[in-house]
Design a protein around this motif. Structure first.
Motif, PDB file in Angstrom:
ATOM      1  N   GLY A 284       0.826  -1.033  -0.116  1.00 23.80           N
ATOM      2  CA  GLY A 284       0.103  -0.270  -0.028  1.00 23.80           C
ATOM      3  C   GLY A 284       0.927   1.120   0.143  1.00 23.80           C
ATOM      4  N   ALA A 285       1.855   1.476   0.824  1.00 21.28           N
ATOM      5  CA  ALA A 285       2.881   2.478   0.799  1.00 21.28           C
ATOM      6  C   ALA A 285       3.433   2.484  -0.316  1.00 21.28           C
ATOM      7  CB  ALA A 285       3.882   2.233   1.896  1.00 21.28           C
ATOM      8  N   LEU A 286       3.764   1.295  -1.325  1.00 18.33           N
ATOM      9  CA  LEU A 286       4.605   1.674  -2.488  1.00 18.33           C
ATOM     10  C   LEU A 286       3.542   2.127  -3.559  1.00 18.33           C
ATOM     11  CD1 LEU A 286       6.690  -1.573  -2.253  1.00 18.33           C
ATOM     12  CD2 LEU A 286       7.589   0.715  -2.574  1.00 18.33           C
ATOM     13  N   LEU A 287       2.344   1.624  -3.332  1.00 20.44           N
ATOM     14  CA  LEU A 287       1.217   2.133  -4.387  1.00 20.44           C
ATOM     15  C   LEU A 287       1.256   3.581  -4.342  1.00 20.44           C
ATOM     16  CD1 LEU A 287      -0.842   1.205  -6.482  1.00 20.44           C
ATOM     17  CD2 LEU A 287      -2.387   0.897  -4.400  1.00 20.44           C
ATOM     18  N   GLY A 288       0.907   4.000  -3.189  1.00 20.73           N
ATOM     19  CA  GLY A 288       0.924   5.531  -2.821  1.00 20.73           C
ATOM     20  C   GLY A 288       2.217   6.409  -3.312  1.00 20.73           C
ATOM     21  N   VAL A 289       3.249   5.871  -2.984  1.00 22.95           N
ATOM     22  CA  VAL A 289       4.695   6.566  -3.430  1.00 22.95           C
ATOM     23  C   VAL A 289       4.537   6.702  -5.029  1.00 22.95           C
ATOM     24  CG1 VAL A 289       7.026   6.670  -3.117  1.00 22.95           C
ATOM     25  CG2 VAL A 289       5.681   6.590  -1.268  1.00 22.95           C
ATOM     26  N   GLY A 290       4.185   5.199  -5.489  1.00 23.12           N
ATOM     27  CA  GLY A 290       4.575   5.257  -6.802  1.00 23.12           C
ATOM     28  C   GLY A 290       3.549   6.284  -7.616  1.00 23.12           C
ATOM     29  N   LEU A 291       2.341   6.318  -7.568  1.00 18.83           N
ATOM     30  CA  LEU A 291       1.284   7.399  -7.995  1.00 18.83           C
ATOM     31  C   LEU A 291       1.770   8.691  -7.752  1.00 18.83           C
ATOM     32  CD1 LEU A 291      -2.103   5.728  -7.488  1.00 18.83           C
ATOM     33  CD2 LEU A 291      -1.035   5.824  -9.588  1.00 18.83           C
ATOM     34  N   LEU A 292       2.190   8.816  -6.494  1.00 14.97           N
ATOM     35  CA  LEU A 292       2.802  10.383  -6.134  1.00 14.97           C
ATOM     36  C   LEU A 292       3.973  10.835  -7.074  1.00 14.97           C
ATOM     37  CD1 LEU A 292       2.887  12.929  -4.413  1.00 14.97           C
ATOM     38  CD2 LEU A 292       4.166  11.621  -2.856  1.00 14.97           C
ATOM     39  N   SER A 293       4.809   9.839  -7.304  1.00 14.48           N
ATOM     40  CA  SER A 293       5.903  10.074  -8.123  1.00 14.48           C
ATOM     41  C   SER A 293       5.670  10.251  -9.495  1.00 14.48           C
ATOM     42  CB  SER A 293       7.084   8.802  -8.234  1.00 14.48           C
ATOM     43  OG  SER A 293       7.433   8.573  -7.151  1.00 14.48           O
ATOM     44  N   MET A 294       4.702   9.760 -10.097  1.00 12.59           N
ATOM     45  CA  MET A 294       4.187   9.983 -11.307  1.00 12.59           C
ATOM     46  C   MET A 294       3.634  11.152 -11.512  1.00 12.59           C
ATOM     47  SD  MET A 294       2.698   5.992 -12.563  1.00 12.59           S
ATOM     48  CE  MET A 294       2.232   6.530 -14.323  1.00 12.59           C
ATOM     49  N   ALA A 295       2.691  11.680 -10.300  1.00 13.78           N
ATOM     50  CA  ALA A 295       1.913  12.954 -10.667  1.00 13.78           C
ATOM     51  C   ALA A 295       3.137  14.053 -10.489  1.00 13.78           C
ATOM     52  CB  ALA A 295       1.285  12.951  -9.612  1.00 13.78           C
TER      53      ALA A 295
ATOM     54  N   PHE B 228       1.893  -2.302 -20.192  1.00 13.82           N
ATOM     55  CA  PHE B 228       0.664  -2.716 -20.059  1.00 13.82           C
ATOM     56  C   PHE B 228       0.487  -4.134 -19.216  1.00 13.82           C
ATOM     57  CE2 PHE B 228      -2.120  -5.914 -22.138  1.00 13.82           C
ATOM     58  CZ  PHE B 228      -3.325  -5.000 -22.620  1.00 13.82           C
ATOM     59  N   ALA B 229       1.537  -4.771 -19.094  1.00 13.59           N
ATOM     60  CA  ALA B 229       1.409  -5.779 -18.051  1.00 13.59           C
ATOM     61  C   ALA B 229       1.044  -5.340 -16.702  1.00 13.59           C
ATOM     62  CB  ALA B 229       2.824  -6.478 -17.963  1.00 13.59           C
ATOM     63  N   ILE B 230       1.444  -4.129 -16.183  1.00 20.43           N
ATOM     64  CA  ILE B 230       1.314  -3.485 -14.868  1.00 20.43           C
ATOM     65  C   ILE B 230      -0.263  -2.857 -15.096  1.00 20.43           C
ATOM     66  CG2 ILE B 230       1.698  -1.365 -13.405  1.00 20.43           C
ATOM     67  CD1 ILE B 230       4.471  -1.695 -14.214  1.00 20.43           C
ATOM     68  N   LEU B 231      -0.725  -2.416 -16.121  1.00 23.85           N
ATOM     69  CA  LEU B 231      -1.956  -2.051 -16.162  1.00 23.85           C
ATOM     70  C   LEU B 231      -3.042  -3.277 -16.198  1.00 23.85           C
ATOM     71  CD1 LEU B 231      -4.239   0.264 -16.932  1.00 23.85           C
ATOM     72  CD2 LEU B 231      -3.932  -0.245 -19.462  1.00 23.85           C
ATOM     73  N   SER B 232      -2.678  -4.223 -17.008  1.00 26.22           N
ATOM     74  CA  SER B 232      -3.334  -5.439 -16.934  1.00 26.22           C
ATOM     75  C   SER B 232      -3.440  -5.957 -15.499  1.00 26.22           C
ATOM     76  CB  SER B 232      -2.949  -6.315 -17.967  1.00 26.22           C
ATOM     77  OG  SER B 232      -3.476  -7.532 -18.085  1.00 26.22           O
ATOM     78  N   GLY B 233      -2.444  -6.090 -15.081  1.00 27.24           N
ATOM     79  CA  GLY B 233      -2.498  -6.811 -13.500  1.00 27.24           C
ATOM     80  C   GLY B 233      -3.530  -5.794 -12.696  1.00 27.24           C
ATOM     81  N   ALA B 234      -3.368  -4.504 -12.678  1.00 28.92           N
ATOM     82  CA  ALA B 234      -4.095  -3.456 -11.821  1.00 28.92           C
ATOM     83  C   ALA B 234      -5.616  -3.950 -12.454  1.00 28.92           C
ATOM     84  CB  ALA B 234      -3.941  -1.811 -12.056  1.00 28.92           C
TER      85      ALA B 234
ATOM     86  N   VAL C 245      -6.977   3.322  -9.595  1.00 33.24           N
ATOM     87  CA  VAL C 245      -5.632   3.247  -9.883  1.00 33.24           C
ATOM     88  C   VAL C 245      -5.244   3.137 -11.426  1.00 33.24           C
ATOM     89  CG1 VAL C 245      -3.583   2.080  -9.302  1.00 33.24           C
ATOM     90  CG2 VAL C 245      -5.111   2.249  -7.598  1.00 33.24           C
ATOM     91  N   SER C 246      -5.933   2.295 -12.238  1.00 24.97           N
ATOM     92  CA  SER C 246      -5.710   2.264 -13.557  1.00 24.97           C
ATOM     93  C   SER C 246      -6.020   3.371 -14.188  1.00 24.97           C
ATOM     94  CB  SER C 246      -6.773   1.265 -14.248  1.00 24.97           C
ATOM     95  OG  SER C 246      -6.338  -0.358 -13.452  1.00 24.97           O
ATOM     96  N   ALA C 247      -7.203   4.289 -13.891  1.00 18.08           N
ATOM     97  CA  ALA C 247      -7.392   5.337 -14.702  1.00 18.08           C
ATOM     98  C   ALA C 247      -6.248   6.632 -14.174  1.00 18.08           C
ATOM     99  CB  ALA C 247      -8.866   5.853 -14.346  1.00 18.08           C
ATOM    100  N   ALA C 248      -5.824   6.684 -13.184  1.00 12.62           N
ATOM    101  CA  ALA C 248      -4.837   7.408 -12.851  1.00 12.62           C
ATOM    102  C   ALA C 248      -3.426   7.293 -13.469  1.00 12.62           C
ATOM    103  CB  ALA C 248      -4.887   7.515 -11.107  1.00 12.62           C
ATOM    104  N   TYR C 249      -3.440   5.992 -13.671  1.00  7.25           N
ATOM    105  CA  TYR C 249      -2.213   5.446 -14.244  1.00  7.25           C
ATOM    106  C   TYR C 249      -2.014   6.036 -15.769  1.00  7.25           C
ATOM    107  CZ  TYR C 249       1.180   1.964 -15.992  1.00  7.25           C
ATOM    108  OH  TYR C 249       2.369   1.126 -16.649  1.00  7.25           O
ATOM    109  N   LEU C 250      -3.094   5.591 -16.360  1.00  5.30           N
ATOM    110  CA  LEU C 250      -3.248   5.977 -17.881  1.00  5.30           C
ATOM    111  C   LEU C 250      -3.544   7.417 -18.138  1.00  5.30           C
ATOM    112  CD1 LEU C 250      -6.115   3.498 -18.983  1.00  5.30           C
ATOM    113  CD2 LEU C 250      -3.586   3.310 -19.580  1.00  5.30           C
TER     114      LEU C 250
END
Length: 476
Positions: A264-275, A383-389, A397-402
């Motif tokens: 959960g922590a990695l997921l949050g930091v990952g999206l923050l880094s992309m943003a 795409f593999a990461i998106l597919s897994g999500a 999460v998938s929408a934010a990622y895209l």
């Protein structure tokens, strides 16, 4: 395994002692070739653990080591032409530091003891600092000090996290050891509150080394002022290895029952880094700083992939390889463009494809690859990461990622197309700064590998992605 660490160290001493500067790049190339051959042997031999299990080959480590060795070999060839174009600069420290960095990256890849892991990651920091200061001007000095200060704070946090993990293992039934295998085997006896606390500090510490937001302050300056060779090695080697360190810790957390918290922590930091990367990429006028923020984005993608778990974890390890190779293309060609135009600012760059008929198009191809355009391999790992999500029902999460990927694609495209297209005008370039086999050939070789991995991935490589993902609770 020991030779893979000791040989580059010995050659670093040889390069430092050599009185003739023209021989040092050859020593670097020899070390890179020997190291690549040794890494290839690891794929076949898979030796038993050494030094009481402190050094061992596992799936994630072999992937990171292979990527780092491949990028280093390409950079060693590139350095032959790069240093020939800069005969006025003393290359004694430059070549020696590169070889020490190679030894340190190898040790990080093989380290199975968290104390040893911390030490050799610190060595990567110390060995790269002189490389950032290669130009010996005020801006590179500032970038070097910022890099040292921020990364030193990060590594101090990682040390505290390592201490907390040692406390977690010191209770009744605990292994009283910092070997990853011992911690995993005795995971039920670990103190879970201490494991949580340890992960928080280790995420901040090694996340700083990766350049995850909000710990990324060193990255734009260091990447912006360092030679393109170092930018390639930082993105294709050092930051990947910091990610590997987090993977080692995540393996322990997963075994101890704290995998959901850590992911959960990695997921949050990952999206923050992309943003954060998206915000700073929009309107960015410095080409190398643009690539620095792109690196922040892709470290976020790695964190997001393992944070999602499941099938996305396998995609994250595939992306670790793809990003490292693609960033090598971008930083080496960006270095060629900077030397040809005498600037790395977009206002002074135009028509690179005409002026540099190999480096210009390669820079464009690298942009298309790193932003996830088919048929290049980063498209398939993203795409593999998106597919897994999507498989796990993470639709928001998938929408934010895209959305973030789309924003970054458009923002980077505006800058890159401005640099590559158009008429360079009356720019005069000395012959040594035009495309040559030793400066344009290495990024071309990397680009061909990125394309090849997009068209076909060997089964053995796919098996390694799945094995690395399984260690952190992922699945294929």
């Amino acid at each position: 395994m020991l030779l893979l660490v000791l040989v580059p160290l010995a050659l670093a001493a040889v390069a430092f002692a050599l009185p003739a500067g023209r021989r040092r790049p050859r020593v670097l190339l020899a070390g890179a070739i020997v190291h690549a051959a040794g890494v290839a042997a690891l794929w076949v031999l898979r030796p038993a653990p050494a030094l009481g299990g402190w050094l061992a080959v596992d799936a994630a480590g072999l992937l990171a080591l292979t990527t780092a060795s491949a990028v280093f070999l390409v950079c060693a060839v590139y350095v032959q032409g790069y240093l020939a174009a800069h005969p006025e600069r003393d290359d004694r420290v430059f070549v020696s530091s590169l070889l020490v960095l190679l030894a340190a990256m190898t040790a990080v890849s093989l380290a199975q003891h968290l104390g040893l892991l911390w030490v050799v990651i610190e060595v990567t920091t110390l060995s790269t600092a002189p490389l950032i200061y290669f130009k010996h001007d005020a801006r590179s000095l500032e970038a070097t000090w910022k890099y040292l200060m921020v990364c030193s704070i990060g590594i101090a946090l990682a040390l505290l996290g390592t201490f907390l993990l040692a406390v977690a293992s010191a209770g009744p039934g605990g292994p009283r050891s910092l070997l990853v295998a011992d911690l995993v085997a005795a995971a039920p006896a670990l103190s879970r509150p201490w494991v949580r606390g340890a992960f928080v500090f280790l995420l901040a510490g090694y996340g700083t080394k990766m350049g995850l937001a909000p710990f990324h302050a060193w990255k734009p300056d260091a990447y912006g002022e360092a030679p393109g060779v170092l930018g390639a090695l930082l993105s294709g080697g050092v930051t990947n290895l910091a990610f590997l360190a987090l993977v080692r810790v995540l393996t322990v957390c997963h075994a101890a029952g704290e995998g959901a918290f850590a992911r959960g922590a990695l997921l949050g930091v990952g999206l923050l880094s992309m943003a954060v990367a998206a915000i700073f990429i929009v309107g960015q006028r410095d080409v190398k700083r643009l690539l620095a923020y792109s690196s922040v984005e892709h470290m976020g993608i790695l964190a997001l992939g393992v944070g999602l778990g499941g099938a996305a974890s396998s995609g994250a390890f595939f992306h670790m390889v793809n990003n490292g190779l693609t960033k090598g293309v971008l930083f080496l060609t960006a270095g060629n463009i900077q030397r040809a135009f005498g600037s790395k600012h977009v206002d002074h760059l135009r028509g690179a494809a005409r002026l540099l008929p190999l480096s210009g198009p390669l820079f464009l191809a690298g942009f298309l690859a790193v932003t996830g355009s088919p048929p290049f391999s980063p498209f398939f790992s993203e795409f593999a990461i998106l597919s897994g999500a999507l498989q796990d029902g993470r639709f928001l999460v998938s929408a934010a990622y895209l959305l973030l990927l789309a924003v970054i694609f458009v923002a980077m495209g505006v800058t890159v197309l401005r640099v590559v297209q158009g008429d360079p005008g009356d720019v005069e370039v000395r012959p040594e700064f035009r495309d040559a086999a030793l400066t344009a050939g290495p990024p071309l070789a990397l680009m061909l590998v990125v394309l090849a991995l997009g068209l076909f991935v060997p089964r053995g490589l796919l098996a390694l992605f799945d094995a690395a993902a399984a260690a952190v609770g992922g699945r294929s």
